[in-house]
Structures are given as C-alpha cells and as structure tokens.
Design a protein around this motif. Sequence first.
Motif, PDB file in Angstrom:
ATOM      1  N   GLY A 101       0.779  -1.232   0.000  1.00  0.00           N
ATOM      2  CA  GLY A 101       0.000   0.000   0.000  1.00  0.00           C
ATOM      3  C   GLY A 101       0.806   1.274   0.000  1.00  0.00           C
ATOM      4  N   HIS A 102       2.086   1.198  -0.459  1.00  0.00           N
ATOM      5  CA  HIS A 102       2.948   2.379  -0.454  1.00  0.00           C
ATOM      6  C   HIS A 102       3.424   2.695  -1.877  1.00  0.00           C
ATOM      7  CE1 HIS A 102       2.974   1.949   3.842  1.00  0.00           C
ATOM      8  NE2 HIS A 102       3.557   0.763   3.770  1.00  0.00           N
ATOM      9  N   PRO A 103       3.144   3.900  -2.400  1.00  0.00           N
ATOM     10  CA  PRO A 103       3.697   4.287  -3.705  1.00  0.00           C
ATOM     11  C   PRO A 103       5.210   4.425  -3.615  1.00  0.00           C
ATOM     12  CG  PRO A 103       2.691   6.178  -2.636  1.00  0.00           C
ATOM     13  CD  PRO A 103       2.383   4.994  -1.770  1.00  0.00           C
ATOM     14  N   VAL A 104       5.870   4.306  -4.761  1.00  0.00           N
ATOM     15  CA  VAL A 104       7.336   4.282  -4.802  1.00  0.00           C
ATOM     16  C   VAL A 104       7.846   5.260  -5.847  1.00  0.00           C
ATOM     17  CG1 VAL A 104       9.370   2.783  -4.945  1.00  0.00           C
ATOM     18  CG2 VAL A 104       7.155   1.799  -4.376  1.00  0.00           C
ATOM     19  N   GLY A 105       8.919   5.973  -5.511  1.00  0.00           N
ATOM     20  CA  GLY A 105       9.609   6.798  -6.489  1.00  0.00           C
ATOM     21  C   GLY A 105      10.655   5.981  -7.220  1.00  0.00           C
ATOM     22  N   LEU A 106      10.791   6.214  -8.531  1.00  0.00           N
ATOM     23  CA  LEU A 106      11.784   5.504  -9.342  1.00  0.00           C
ATOM     24  C   LEU A 106      12.626   6.500 -10.116  1.00  0.00           C
ATOM     25  CD1 LEU A 106       9.449   2.828 -11.024  1.00  0.00           C
ATOM     26  CD2 LEU A 106      10.740   2.563  -8.886  1.00  0.00           C
ATOM     27  N   GLN A 107      13.940   6.274 -10.137  1.00  0.00           N
ATOM     28  CA  GLN A 107      14.806   7.046 -11.026  1.00  0.00           C
ATOM     29  C   GLN A 107      15.169   6.162 -12.205  1.00  0.00           C
ATOM     30  OE1 GLN A 107      18.140   9.160  -9.280  1.00  0.00           O
ATOM     31  NE2 GLN A 107      19.218   9.253 -11.228  1.00  0.00           N
ATOM     32  N   LEU A 108      15.042   6.722 -13.428  1.00  0.00           N
ATOM     33  CA  LEU A 108      15.211   5.903 -14.631  1.00  0.00           C
ATOM     34  C   LEU A 108      15.538   6.780 -15.845  1.00  0.00           C
ATOM     35  CD1 LEU A 108      12.278   6.835 -15.626  1.00  0.00           C
ATOM     36  CD2 LEU A 108      11.453   4.749 -14.564  1.00  0.00           C
ATOM     37  N   ASP A 114       7.126   4.086 -22.686  1.00  0.00           N
ATOM     38  CA  ASP A 114       6.240   4.036 -23.857  1.00  0.00           C
ATOM     39  C   ASP A 114       5.555   5.368 -24.144  1.00  0.00           C
ATOM     40  OD1 ASP A 114       6.812   1.341 -24.123  1.00  0.00           O
ATOM     41  OD2 ASP A 114       5.037   0.687 -23.006  1.00  0.00           O
ATOM     42  N   TYR A 115       5.176   6.068 -23.091  1.00  0.00           N
ATOM     43  CA  TYR A 115       4.356   7.272 -23.266  1.00  0.00           C
ATOM     44  C   TYR A 115       5.174   8.531 -23.507  1.00  0.00           C
ATOM     45  CZ  TYR A 115       5.734   8.062 -18.407  1.00  0.00           C
ATOM     46  OH  TYR A 115       6.470   8.249 -17.261  1.00  0.00           O
ATOM     47  N   PHE A 116       6.483   8.442 -23.397  1.00  0.00           N
ATOM     48  CA  PHE A 116       7.301   9.656 -23.457  1.00  0.00           C
ATOM     49  C   PHE A 116       7.377  10.169 -24.880  1.00  0.00           C
ATOM     50  CE2 PHE A 116       9.164  11.385 -19.734  1.00  0.00           C
ATOM     51  CZ  PHE A 116       9.994  12.408 -20.158  1.00  0.00           C
ATOM     52  N   GLY A 117       6.997  11.433 -25.077  1.00  0.00           N
ATOM     53  CA  GLY A 117       6.959  12.000 -26.417  1.00  0.00           C
ATOM     54  C   GLY A 117       8.337  12.247 -27.002  1.00  0.00           C
ATOM     55  N   SER A 118       9.266  12.740 -26.180  1.00  0.00           N
ATOM     56  CA  SER A 118      10.601  13.083 -26.665  1.00  0.00           C
ATOM     57  C   SER A 118      11.560  11.937 -26.351  1.00  0.00           C
ATOM     58  CB  SER A 118      11.085  14.373 -25.982  1.00  0.00           C
ATOM     59  OG  SER A 118      12.413  14.676 -26.352  1.00  0.00           O
ATOM     60  N   LYS A 119      12.028  11.260 -27.388  1.00  0.00           N
ATOM     61  CA  LYS A 119      12.900  10.102 -27.193  1.00  0.00           C
ATOM     62  C   LYS A 119      14.360  10.539 -27.058  1.00  0.00           C
ATOM     63  CE  LYS A 119       9.764   6.922 -27.119  1.00  0.00           C
ATOM     64  NZ  LYS A 119       9.504   6.183 -25.869  1.00  0.00           N
ATOM     65  N   VAL A 120      14.627  11.237 -25.967  1.00  0.00           N
ATOM     66  CA  VAL A 120      15.982  11.685 -25.636  1.00  0.00           C
ATOM     67  C   VAL A 120      16.398  10.981 -24.357  1.00  0.00           C
ATOM     68  CG1 VAL A 120      17.393  13.677 -24.992  1.00  0.00           C
ATOM     69  CG2 VAL A 120      15.613  13.915 -26.728  1.00  0.00           C
ATOM     70  N   HIS A 121      17.627  10.509 -24.312  1.00  0.00           N
ATOM     71  CA  HIS A 121      18.103   9.827 -23.103  1.00  0.00           C
ATOM     72  C   HIS A 121      18.270  10.840 -21.966  1.00  0.00           C
ATOM     73  CE1 HIS A 121      18.769   5.769 -24.567  1.00  0.00           C
ATOM     74  NE2 HIS A 121      19.185   6.309 -25.711  1.00  0.00           N
ATOM     75  N   PHE A 122      17.611  10.567 -20.842  1.00  0.00           N
ATOM     76  CA  PHE A 122      17.784  11.364 -19.635  1.00  0.00           C
ATOM     77  C   PHE A 122      17.688  10.426 -18.435  1.00  0.00           C
ATOM     78  CE2 PHE A 122      15.778  14.124 -16.252  1.00  0.00           C
ATOM     79  CZ  PHE A 122      16.985  14.682 -15.863  1.00  0.00           C
ATOM     80  N   GLY A 123      18.844  10.104 -17.876  1.00  0.00           N
ATOM     81  CA  GLY A 123      18.918   9.118 -16.802  1.00  0.00           C
ATOM     82  C   GLY A 123      18.537   9.642 -15.440  1.00  0.00           C
ATOM     83  N   GLY A 124      18.220  10.935 -15.340  1.00  0.00           N
ATOM     84  CA  GLY A 124      17.841  11.517 -14.058  1.00  0.00           C
ATOM     85  C   GLY A 124      16.346  11.714 -13.921  1.00  0.00           C
ATOM     86  N   HIS A 125      15.551  11.068 -14.791  1.00  0.00           N
ATOM     87  CA  HIS A 125      14.094  11.245 -14.719  1.00  0.00           C
ATOM     88  C   HIS A 125      13.529  10.474 -13.533  1.00  0.00           C
ATOM     89  CE1 HIS A 125      10.335  12.622 -16.293  1.00  0.00           C
ATOM     90  NE2 HIS A 125       9.831  11.400 -16.323  1.00  0.00           N
ATOM     91  N   ILE A 126      12.540  11.054 -12.875  1.00  0.00           N
ATOM     92  CA  ILE A 126      11.947  10.439 -11.683  1.00  0.00           C
ATOM     93  C   ILE A 126      10.435  10.397 -11.830  1.00  0.00           C
ATOM     94  CG2 ILE A 126      11.589  10.746  -9.187  1.00  0.00           C
ATOM     95  CD1 ILE A 126      14.469  11.749  -9.021  1.00  0.00           C
ATOM     96  N   VAL A 127       9.856   9.236 -11.533  1.00  0.00           N
ATOM     97  CA  VAL A 127       8.410   9.038 -11.611  1.00  0.00           C
ATOM     98  C   VAL A 127       7.936   8.326 -10.358  1.00  0.00           C
ATOM     99  CG1 VAL A 127       8.429   8.895 -14.146  1.00  0.00           C
ATOM    100  CG2 VAL A 127       8.642   6.792 -12.783  1.00  0.00           C
ATOM    101  N   ALA A 128       6.607   8.356 -10.138  1.00  0.00           N
ATOM    102  CA  ALA A 128       6.009   7.622  -9.029  1.00  0.00           C
ATOM    103  C   ALA A 128       5.270   6.406  -9.571  1.00  0.00           C
ATOM    104  CB  ALA A 128       5.049   8.517  -8.261  1.00  0.00           C
TER     105      ALA A 128
END
Length: 330
Positions: A101-108, A114-128
């Motif tokens: 029951g706990h959401p998680v942050g991810l760095q990737l 799949d949904y990312f419009g701009s296909k540029v490498h960025f290794g510091g992106h963070i999502v929940a």
Amino acid sequence: MTTVKDIDARGTQHCETTTLGLLLRHQGLDLSEPMLFGLASGLSFLYWNSKKMDFPFLGGRVKPFDLTRNLAARLRLRLQVQETTSPRKAWDSVAASIDAGHPVGLQLDSHHLDYFGSKVHFGGHIVALYGYDDHTAYLVDTDQQGGAVSTSLSSLARARAARGPMTAKHRSFTLTTPKNMPAPHGQIVPAITACADAFLNPPIANLGHRGIEKTGRLVRTWLQCTDDPQRDLPQAASLMEKAGTGGALFRNLYRDFLAECTELLDSSHLRTGHRLYAEAAVLWTEAAALIKEAGERGDAQCLVQAGTVMGDLARIEREAMSALSCLKGA
C-alpha cells in the motif's frame, strides 16, 4: 491489477517534485510544487560541456535526487532508498511496496518509457509508481507527459536498467513522515539561505552566478559548436523552457516559491529576492527565445544579445541571492 488506494495522481511541472508531492500527499502532507522545490533548496545553475557531449547543456537545479535528499533532511522525513544491479531484485522490491500500500519513487532513463513524447536519453528522470498488473506499470509523471500514465513492464525494466550520465542502479525510494516532523513553513529560512550560500559561493566557475556569467560569454560562440545549429540551438532553448523546468530554467518555480513565502514571512530581504527573481524569470525566457532564433536563422547577433541578457542575469541573480542570504540574521 494491484494499485495503491487513494492516490492523488496530480501531475505538476517538474518530474522530481511531482513524485515528491504524490509520496507526501499519501502521507497526509500536501505542499505546493513551488514550496517543495524551495524547501529542497532546488535552484542552482550549471554550465556543462564535455568532449562526450554533442552540445553544451544548461541546468537550472541541483543534481537529480539531491532535491529529494535535501527535502528529506530539511523535514526529517524517513527516506528509504534501494539500489541494486539485479533487475529481479529491483522489481521485487517495488512490487512489495505497492502490495503493502505504499507508492514508490523511481529514477530511470525516460527514453525507454512508452508514453514519453521526446525520445531523448535522460537518466535523471523520476516518476512515481502506484500500481501494476501482469503487463503494465501505472505511473504518475508530469502534466506535460500526461500525469497518470502507463508503460509496459518491459519498457520500465529497460528504463530502470539503463546506464549512462545521471543514471542510478535501479534506484527506488519511499518517504515516511515522522510523528515529530518540524512544521514545513518553519524551514523556509534555512532552505533559502542554504540555496543562496551555494549559489553565491560555487566551488567552480561553471556553477551558480559565476556559471551564468561564464555562459554569457560562451553562448556567443554556440553557432561554431555544432554542425547542425537548426537542431541543437532550438533544442537547447526547448530544454530551458519545456523540459520539466516550469519555464525560465526553473526560475518560475523559484519565483513562485518566494511569492508564497512572502505571504508567510514579513521580510524586506524576501520581498527583494522575489522581485528580482520575477525579473530574472522573464529574462531567462527572453534568452531562450534568442537562442532558438539564432539556430533557426543562423544569426550570430541573436547569440550576442543572449550573452548580454545572461550577463544581466548573473548580476540580478547575484543581487537576489545576496538579499536572500541576509534572511539568516533577520
């Protein structure tokens, strides 16, 4: 399908503050995005160019994940970070958190999503991450990327396993608010003064106000830095304005943070800082427009003008941070 209940899937402007906002709202702490950014002492400046890079990069914030570490330290949050070289262990760890029951942050690396419009490498992106099923991961990203989104588990695995600049080893993290957490608004002054001190006293000339001044000199040569100015200069301008920065290389976010602070604290130093950052935000957008125009038209004079604007910005931001550093004794 397994999802965390009662998720407030509110995408905002910047990836890391979007994720922090979601994790903290799930803990019952709802702060505005500018307040999260400001309490984390998130504003900075970096001019980065290396032999491995095709074109110089301008950064307007602290390094990826430093913002999370700063906020956790400031608010005494319990920050649990997992890193591993094993894709299986990496997935098992986040799936267990979702199951509990706990959401998680991810760095990737956003390139693989799949949904990312701009296909540029960025290794510091963070999502929940807030849910998954047999084939799909359910995420919250910025408004620009769609807010509540989904991507295949295979694409998520590739994004987390990516290596290169700013990447981490399948990094995931959770936040927990302690019972004795200090009042967030009571941490405004130390957050602002820490940011000001770092900006005014950079260890190298590529950072802080010295970095802006240096960029003002070097930007005039940018037409000679690329074989494809019509591609690289507009892309650099777009990164300043649209790549999750909130516009004006994060200066809009910091301006709005200072505006929120002036409603909470009565300080002439704070009002001065806010006024100057409102001015700086406009000029950063002007500089980005000049860089874009220079690339599109091949016009070096636009870069001369951009350099002049950045010289003004170095002075304005130095004055702003000097005023804000005086909050210590206020």
